[in-house]
Design a protein around this motif. Structure first.
Motif, PDB file in Angstrom:
ATOM      1  N   THR A   1      -1.997 -37.950 -10.535  1.00  0.00           N
ATOM      2  CA  THR A   1      -1.245 -36.427 -10.088  1.00  0.00           C
ATOM      3  C   THR A   1      -1.649 -36.202  -8.836  1.00  0.00           C
ATOM      4  O   THR A   1      -2.410 -36.966  -8.148  1.00  0.00           O
ATOM      5  CB  THR A   1      -1.985 -35.354 -11.157  1.00  0.00           C
ATOM      6  N   ALA A   2      -1.009 -35.081  -8.229  1.00  0.00           N
ATOM      7  CA  ALA A   2      -1.212 -34.852  -6.704  1.00  0.00           C
ATOM      8  C   ALA A   2      -2.509 -34.328  -6.796  1.00  0.00           C
ATOM      9  O   ALA A   2      -3.183 -33.579  -7.621  1.00  0.00           O
ATOM     10  CB  ALA A   2      -0.084 -33.834  -6.431  1.00  0.00           C
ATOM     11  N   ALA A   3      -3.313 -34.549  -5.570  1.00  0.00           N
ATOM     12  CA  ALA A   3      -4.522 -33.840  -5.322  1.00  0.00           C
ATOM     13  C   ALA A   3      -4.279 -32.341  -5.086  1.00  0.00           C
ATOM     14  O   ALA A   3      -3.535 -31.854  -4.585  1.00  0.00           O
ATOM     15  CB  ALA A   3      -4.868 -34.512  -3.829  1.00  0.00           C
TER      16      ALA A   3
ATOM     17  N   VAL B   1       1.940 -36.921 -12.612  1.00  0.00           N
ATOM     18  CA  VAL B   1       2.382 -35.809 -13.352  1.00  0.00           C
ATOM     19  C   VAL B   1       2.340 -34.638 -12.657  1.00  0.00           C
ATOM     20  O   VAL B   1       1.398 -34.331 -11.857  1.00  0.00           O
ATOM     21  CB  VAL B   1       1.088 -35.821 -14.415  1.00  0.00           C
ATOM     22  N   LEU B   2       3.431 -33.852 -12.778  1.00  0.00           N
ATOM     23  CA  LEU B   2       3.677 -32.505 -11.971  1.00  0.00           C
ATOM     24  C   LEU B   2       2.979 -31.420 -12.947  1.00  0.00           C
ATOM     25  O   LEU B   2       2.367 -30.452 -12.527  1.00  0.00           O
ATOM     26  CB  LEU B   2       4.996 -32.175 -11.845  1.00  0.00           C
ATOM     27  N   GLU B   3       3.355 -31.760 -14.207  1.00  0.00           N
ATOM     28  CA  GLU B   3       2.645 -30.787 -15.206  1.00  0.00           C
ATOM     29  C   GLU B   3       2.808 -31.202 -16.602  1.00  0.00           C
ATOM     30  O   GLU B   3       3.594 -32.137 -16.855  1.00  0.00           O
ATOM     31  CB  GLU B   3       3.769 -29.431 -15.318  1.00  0.00           C
TER      32      GLU B   3
ATOM     33  N   ASP C   1      -0.908 -30.973  -3.483  1.00  0.00           N
ATOM     34  CA  ASP C   1      -0.123 -31.813  -2.532  1.00  0.00           C
ATOM     35  C   ASP C   1       1.183 -31.949  -2.679  1.00  0.00           C
ATOM     36  O   ASP C   1       1.611 -32.168  -3.865  1.00  0.00           O
ATOM     37  CB  ASP C   1      -0.725 -33.249  -2.179  1.00  0.00           C
ATOM     38  N   PHE C   2       2.297 -31.706  -1.675  1.00  0.00           N
ATOM     39  CA  PHE C   2       3.631 -31.857  -1.979  1.00  0.00           C
ATOM     40  C   PHE C   2       3.829 -33.249  -2.600  1.00  0.00           C
ATOM     41  O   PHE C   2       3.428 -34.642  -1.782  1.00  0.00           O
ATOM     42  CB  PHE C   2       4.443 -31.462  -0.724  1.00  0.00           C
ATOM     43  N   LEU C   3       4.603 -33.783  -3.696  1.00  0.00           N
ATOM     44  CA  LEU C   3       5.027 -35.116  -3.757  1.00  0.00           C
ATOM     45  C   LEU C   3       6.485 -35.419  -3.681  1.00  0.00           C
ATOM     46  O   LEU C   3       7.188 -34.600  -4.215  1.00  0.00           O
ATOM     47  CB  LEU C   3       4.536 -35.310  -5.320  1.00  0.00           C
ATOM     48  N   ALA C   4       6.674 -36.625  -2.929  1.00  0.00           N
ATOM     49  CA  ALA C   4       8.298 -36.843  -2.829  1.00  0.00           C
ATOM     50  C   ALA C   4       8.664 -37.676  -4.001  1.00  0.00           C
ATOM     51  O   ALA C   4       7.655 -38.532  -4.658  1.00  0.00           O
ATOM     52  CB  ALA C   4       8.195 -37.561  -1.400  1.00  0.00           C
TER      53      ALA C   4
ATOM     54  N   GLY D   1       6.333 -19.645 -11.785  1.00  0.00           N
ATOM     55  CA  GLY D   1       5.023 -19.597 -11.124  1.00  0.00           C
ATOM     56  C   GLY D   1       4.610 -20.423 -10.053  1.00  0.00           C
ATOM     57  O   GLY D   1       3.665 -20.866  -9.720  1.00  0.00           O
ATOM     58  N   VAL D   2       5.718 -21.255  -9.638  1.00  0.00           N
ATOM     59  CA  VAL D   2       5.514 -22.353  -8.662  1.00  0.00           C
ATOM     60  C   VAL D   2       6.318 -22.339  -7.360  1.00  0.00           C
ATOM     61  O   VAL D   2       7.530 -21.826  -7.388  1.00  0.00           O
ATOM     62  CB  VAL D   2       5.952 -23.841  -9.236  1.00  0.00           C
ATOM     63  N   VAL D   3       5.779 -22.296  -6.270  1.00  0.00           N
ATOM     64  CA  VAL D   3       6.540 -22.259  -5.033  1.00  0.00           C
ATOM     65  C   VAL D   3       6.065 -23.578  -4.245  1.00  0.00           C
ATOM     66  O   VAL D   3       4.952 -23.866  -3.898  1.00  0.00           O
ATOM     67  CB  VAL D   3       6.081 -21.034  -4.250  1.00  0.00           C
ATOM     68  N   VAL D   4       7.193 -24.168  -3.815  1.00  0.00           N
ATOM     69  CA  VAL D   4       7.023 -25.494  -3.116  1.00  0.00           C
ATOM     70  C   VAL D   4       7.390 -24.800  -1.543  1.00  0.00           C
ATOM     71  O   VAL D   4       8.394 -24.673  -1.087  1.00  0.00           O
ATOM     72  CB  VAL D   4       8.096 -26.409  -3.398  1.00  0.00           C
ATOM     73  N   ALA D   5       6.299 -24.874  -0.691  1.00  0.00           N
ATOM     74  CA  ALA D   5       6.268 -24.217   0.437  1.00  0.00           C
ATOM     75  C   ALA D   5       6.590 -25.121   1.615  1.00  0.00           C
ATOM     76  O   ALA D   5       5.773 -26.068   1.818  1.00  0.00           O
ATOM     77  CB  ALA D   5       4.975 -23.112   0.619  1.00  0.00           C
TER      78      ALA D   5
HETATM   79  P1  AMP Z   1       5.745 -27.144 -12.607  1.00  0.00           P
HETATM   80  O1  AMP Z   1       6.035 -25.816 -13.252  1.00  0.00           O
HETATM   81  O2  AMP Z   1       4.245 -27.533 -12.383  1.00  0.00           O
HETATM   82  O3  AMP Z   1       6.486 -28.296 -13.083  1.00  0.00           O
HETATM   83  O4  AMP Z   1       6.544 -27.066 -11.250  1.00  0.00           O
HETATM   84  C1  AMP Z   1       7.907 -26.575 -11.205  1.00  0.00           C
HETATM   85  C2  AMP Z   1       8.589 -27.445 -10.079  1.00  0.00           C
HETATM   86  O5  AMP Z   1       8.025 -27.498  -8.819  1.00  0.00           O
HETATM   87  C3  AMP Z   1       8.522 -28.925 -10.440  1.00  0.00           C
HETATM   88  O6  AMP Z   1       9.738 -29.248 -11.407  1.00  0.00           O
HETATM   89  C4  AMP Z   1       8.998 -29.632  -9.166  1.00  0.00           C
HETATM   90  O7  AMP Z   1      10.276 -29.402  -8.887  1.00  0.00           O
HETATM   91  C5  AMP Z   1       8.418 -28.562  -8.267  1.00  0.00           C
HETATM   92  N1  AMP Z   1       6.793 -29.213  -7.930  1.00  0.00           N
HETATM   93  C6  AMP Z   1       5.671 -28.778  -8.568  1.00  0.00           C
HETATM   94  N2  AMP Z   1       4.612 -29.539  -7.928  1.00  0.00           N
HETATM   95  C7  AMP Z   1       5.289 -30.224  -7.021  1.00  0.00           C
HETATM   96  C8  AMP Z   1       4.576 -31.345  -6.295  1.00  0.00           C
HETATM   97  N3  AMP Z   1       3.089 -31.459  -6.329  1.00  0.00           N
HETATM   98  N4  AMP Z   1       5.241 -31.817  -5.298  1.00  0.00           N
HETATM   99  C9  AMP Z   1       6.829 -31.546  -5.446  1.00  0.00           C
HETATM  100  N5  AMP Z   1       7.258 -30.706  -6.151  1.00  0.00           N
HETATM  101  C10 AMP Z   1       6.501 -30.042  -6.926  1.00  0.00           C
END
Ligand code: AMP
Ligand code: GLY
Length: 430
Positions: free
Chosen positions: A119-121, A285-287, A188-191, A154-158
């Motif tokens: 998963t991302a750091a 894993v993102l979530e 961290d942002f994942l590509a 509740g997620v912002v990709v900044a």
């Molecule tokens: P989540 O609810 O954690 O799945 O995040 C919602 C959306 O935000 C995901 O479906 C991705 O499009 C984006 N996202 C979440 N975490 C990341 C990450 N670490 N890197 C890039 N995009 C992400």
């Protein structure tokens, strides 16, 4: 047997529709259901809220329900499965302790770290100044997440440090997400390309992967605009090749179930890993979601040939390891039609017209936020109103089938994306 489906969205319509097809099922009760579930043969709505655990328990006992399937996360996080099991009722879904994989992002991240799940750091913060120093040291793009359930919002990709700090500040200090925002996770942002990998987990820990899928979380075409609960989904997701699916099982799902078990938690229920597949094919894993996805459920179940009740029984009887699962090889595309204004404040009570009168061979309209008004007309009652699923020989045909039906359905202010499945269509063109 009677089956209770808890929830009232598109996912629950698809679950109820599929479960009602079993010859062993006399009736499916949906609590609270929607105008679409009410129309299905053998299906009955009962006006009990999906998060009213005590009322659901009473309903299940009084109606002699033999099996309960829980759709949404809120009742799972509130411990509905623990309550049902304690009362001797069969209920498919994770217990409260296991549902924390979804209900706390902080718990999920720390759990993944403990068990070496990719998963991302990340780091978690409750203090803005500490968060600020960390974000400045990592730089942008960077991802800010509210801990806790925030309905996918509740997620912002900044894209800049300033944007990240503004998002974090609003979550921490103005409590934009209520208690959900008191801890903020920075990662961290994942590509890469996203995919949904959903499995059924049995009481013995056996894991049965379902067909792969991809959803579209952004409101607008080209994955632009605000995040939503999901504007459409398709199955299978060609980004998840067979080799990647094997890796996801080995590197993600098996360690999750084994890791929980080591920590004294037995997971059973649907388990959903939201993945980012990197350019080299590495899944991260993102979530986690402790339930079936919405809208992924709709195209996935449209393709399922095996009886869902047989699979649910196998999972609850510890026989999932031996279960066979058959899929319609044809892809399915689900297009969400949403109310005007969604995902912000949206319109409600608009009459829905143009719904198909009879069942169709290669398409199906699953209802989500619909109800009946005083004159029995079907009206909008939620942000995501319908999910229109089409199936075809390839993804392009499936998409055309879905949109053909979408174009016949109308209400004031209806909105939908016109490009669901575009990545898979582009792969087909290659
Ligand atoms: P989540 O609810 O954690 O799945 O995040 C919602 C959306 O935000 C995901 O479906 C991705 O499009 C984006 N996202 C979440 N975490 C990341 C990450 N670490 N890197 C890039 N995009 C992400
Ligand atoms: N489609 C994403 C979710 O169910 O959370």
């Amino acid at each position: 047997m009677k089956v209770l489906v808890v929830g009232g969205g598109g996912r629950e319509h698809a679950l109820a529709w599929k479960i009602a097809q079993s010859r062993r099922v006399a009736e499916v009760i949906v609590a609270p259901g929607n105008a679409g579930t009410a129309l299905e043969p053998k299906v009955r709505n009962v006006p009990v809220a999906a998060d009213d655990v005590e009322a659901l328990l009473k309903l299940a006992r009084e109606a002699h329900v033999g099996l309960t399937v829980v759709g949404p996360e809120a009742p799972l996080a509130a411990g509905i499965v623990d309550r049902f099991i304690a009362n001797g009722l069969r209920c498919f879904g994770p217990r409260k302790a296991a549902a924390m994989l979804e209900s706390s992002k902080k718990f999920a991240k720390e759990f993944m770290e403990r068990h070496g799940i990719p998963t991302a750091a990340h780091r978690s913060f409750t203090d803005f100044d500490e968060l600020k120093a960390y974000v400045e040291s990592r730089g942008a793009p960077i991802v800010i997440k509210a801990d806790g359930l925030a309905a996918g919002k509740g997620v912002v990709v900044a894209q800049s440090v300033a944007e990240a700090l503004a998002a974090a500040e609003s979550m921490l200090e103005s409590k934009a997400f209520g208690v959900a925002g008191t801890t903020v996770v920075v990662e961290d942002f994942l590509a890469g390309e996203e995919a949904s990998f959903i499995a059924m987990v049995g009481v013995d820990g056996a894991i049965l992967p379902l067909a792969t899928s991809q959803d579209h979380k952004a409101r607008d075409d080209g994955d632009r605009g605000p995040n939503t609960g999901g504007m459409g989904a398709y199955s299978p997701a060609p980004v998840v090749t067979d080799a990647i699916a094997v890796r996801v099982m080995r590197e993600v799902l098996e360690p999750v179930v084994a890791g929980l078990r080591q920590e004294g938690v037995r997971y059973h229920g649907f388990l959903y890993a939201g993945l980012m597949i990197g350019p080299d094919g590495t899944p991260k894993v993102l979530e986690f979601n402790c339930r079936f996805g919405d809208p992924e459920t709709q195209p996935i179940l449209f393709r399922l040939k095996t009886g869902l009740v047989d699979l649910l029984d196998a999972a609850l009887d510890g026989k999932l390891g031996k279960a066979k699962i058959d899929w319609d090889p044809r892809p399915a595309v689900g297009v969400v039609m949403a109310a005007g204004g969604y995902p912000d404040k949206y319109r409600s009570g608009d009459e829905v017209s143009g719904l198909p009168a009879a069942p169709l061979a290669n398409a199906k309209v699953f209802h989500a936020g619909t109800g009946r008004d005083a004159s029995e007309r079907i009206v909008t009652r939620g942000g995501r109103v319908l999910c229109v699923v089409g199936s075809g020989r390839d993804i392009r045909e499936a998409r055309a089938e879905a949109y053909r039906l979408v174009h016949q359905i109308r209400w004031e202010g209806a909105q939908y994306r016109t490009d669901i499945g575009y990545r898979a269509v582009a792969r087909l063109a290659e």
